[in-house]
Design a protein around this motif. Structure first.
Motif, PDB file in Angstrom:
ATOM      1  N   GLU A 162       0.806  -1.223   0.000  1.00 43.70           N
ATOM      2  CA  GLU A 162       0.000   0.000   0.000  1.00 43.70           C
ATOM      3  C   GLU A 162       0.848   1.287   0.000  1.00 43.70           C
ATOM      4  O   GLU A 162       0.706   2.146   0.873  1.00 43.70           O
ATOM      5  CB  GLU A 162      -0.940   0.026   1.218  1.00 43.70           C
ATOM      6  N   SER A 164       0.624   3.927  -1.658  1.00 46.69           N
ATOM      7  CA  SER A 164      -0.092   5.194  -1.872  1.00 46.69           C
ATOM      8  C   SER A 164      -1.006   5.558  -0.702  1.00 46.69           C
ATOM      9  O   SER A 164      -1.655   6.614  -0.737  1.00 46.69           O
ATOM     10  CB  SER A 164      -0.936   5.117  -3.153  1.00 46.69           C
ATOM     11  N   GLU A 193      -1.641  -3.029  -3.518  1.00 41.68           N
ATOM     12  CA  GLU A 193      -2.088  -1.638  -3.634  1.00 41.68           C
ATOM     13  C   GLU A 193      -3.612  -1.572  -3.700  1.00 41.68           C
ATOM     14  O   GLU A 193      -4.234  -2.239  -4.533  1.00 41.68           O
ATOM     15  CB  GLU A 193      -1.471  -1.007  -4.891  1.00 41.68           C
ATOM     16  N   GLN A 194      -4.190  -0.776  -2.784  1.00 42.01           N
ATOM     17  CA  GLN A 194      -5.643  -0.591  -2.759  1.00 42.01           C
ATOM     18  C   GLN A 194      -6.124   0.149  -4.003  1.00 42.01           C
ATOM     19  O   GLN A 194      -7.223  -0.078  -4.491  1.00 42.01           O
ATOM     20  CB  GLN A 194      -6.040   0.183  -1.497  1.00 42.01           C
ATOM     21  N   ASN A 195      -5.282   1.053  -4.518  1.00 41.02           N
ATOM     22  CA  ASN A 195      -5.615   1.789  -5.737  1.00 41.02           C
ATOM     23  C   ASN A 195      -5.341   0.865  -6.931  1.00 41.02           C
ATOM     24  O   ASN A 195      -4.295   0.915  -7.566  1.00 41.02           O
ATOM     25  CB  ASN A 195      -4.767   3.062  -5.828  1.00 41.02           C
ATOM     26  N   ASN A 197      -6.530   0.643  -9.904  1.00 47.01           N
ATOM     27  CA  ASN A 197      -6.334   1.273 -11.206  1.00 47.01           C
ATOM     28  C   ASN A 197      -4.880   1.668 -11.408  1.00 47.01           C
ATOM     29  O   ASN A 197      -4.272   1.405 -12.455  1.00 47.01           O
ATOM     30  CB  ASN A 197      -7.232   2.508 -11.312  1.00 47.01           C
ATOM     31  N   LYS A 198      -4.320   2.292 -10.382  1.00 51.27           N
ATOM     32  CA  LYS A 198      -2.935   2.742 -10.453  1.00 51.27           C
ATOM     33  C   LYS A 198      -1.986   1.547 -10.530  1.00 51.27           C
ATOM     34  O   LYS A 198      -1.015   1.552 -11.302  1.00 51.27           O
ATOM     35  CB  LYS A 198      -2.629   3.585  -9.216  1.00 51.27           C
TER      36      LYS A 198
END
Length: 236
Positions: A162, A164, A193-195, A197-198
């Motif tokens: 994580e 970000s 990573e929770q994001n 899309n990124k």
């Protein structure tokens, strides 16, 4: 041959099973993303790989060597560095002291100063603040410090949890650019990573975790176009 191979991995917290026989591979030079909702088992997976929690069944292999029961500090020596969730910097120590601690397992002590120069080149803000206590840095700067500390061990692979989390959009973009640079320099990356899309935008391949099981895997660019992935993880 895969750089990292995980086979039928089971992890329990007491009577609760967190990982239910997951298997996956990471090839040398890849960026591989692990995505999934909160509680899916992503952080547990990284903790199991890097020796921070015991594994009840299955095995982990790194560069052809079994590391299932190898202690965490030996795993670092073998070439896997862990950038933990929440940064976990040593807040009372200076930036410089945090970075030097990242090299504590290295035997090539004479070359540590050269690695430090490279880290400062990649993260100029860390050099500007090298005598500042780490706890006084912003969240984004602490994330850079956690990444720089991991790079001080001269890893072959970095696992990131994580990166970000809690950062402003500007810092998020900067952190992901740095991850791409680290990968371009030849370091393999396993990214939680929770994001999603990124993560998928910079990954080569990805695995989707749900309640301790891998339910989907494939090329990251194809996952970005998958309607079911968009609805479940990309907010579309």
């Amino acid at each position: 041959m895969a750089m990292l191979r995980v086979e039928d991995l089971h992890v329990y917290y007491g009577v609760i099973q967190a990982l239910k026989g997951i298997s996956f591979e990471v090839n040398q030079g890849e960026v591989v993303a692990l995505i999934g909702s909160n509680g899916a088992g992503k952080t547990t997976t990284l903790h199991a790989l890097t020796g921070l929690i015991p594994k009840q069944r299955g095995f982990v292999e790194f560069e052809g060597r079994q590391i299932t029961k190898v202690p965490a500090h030996k795993i670092v020596e073998m070439g896997i560095a862990h950038v933990p969730e929440g940064r976990r910097v040593f807040s009372e120590l200076t930036v410089y002291e945090n970075l030097i601690l990242g090299a504590y397992t290295r035997n090539d002590k004479s070359e540590i100063s050269e690695t430090l120069k490279k880290v400062y080149h990649r993260f100029p803000r860390l050099e500007e603040r090298k005598n500042q206590r780490a706890g006084t840095l912003s969240g984004g700067e602490q994330q850079m410090l956690a990444m720089g500390r991991a790079l001080m061990s001269k890893p072959k692979m970095i696992v990131m949890d994580e990166p970000s989390m809690g950062l402003s959009p500007i810092f998020v973009n900067e952190i992901f650019e740095i991850i791409e640079e680290v990968s371009a320099d030849g370091t393999t990356v396993l990214l939680v990573e929770q994001n999603a899309n990124k993560a998928l935008s910079i990954a080569d391949r990805a695995y989707v975790l749900e309640t301790g099981k891998i339910v989907l895997s494939g090329d990251a660019d194809k996952m970005l176009e998958d309607d079911s992935i968009k609805k479940a993880y990309l907010g579309e």
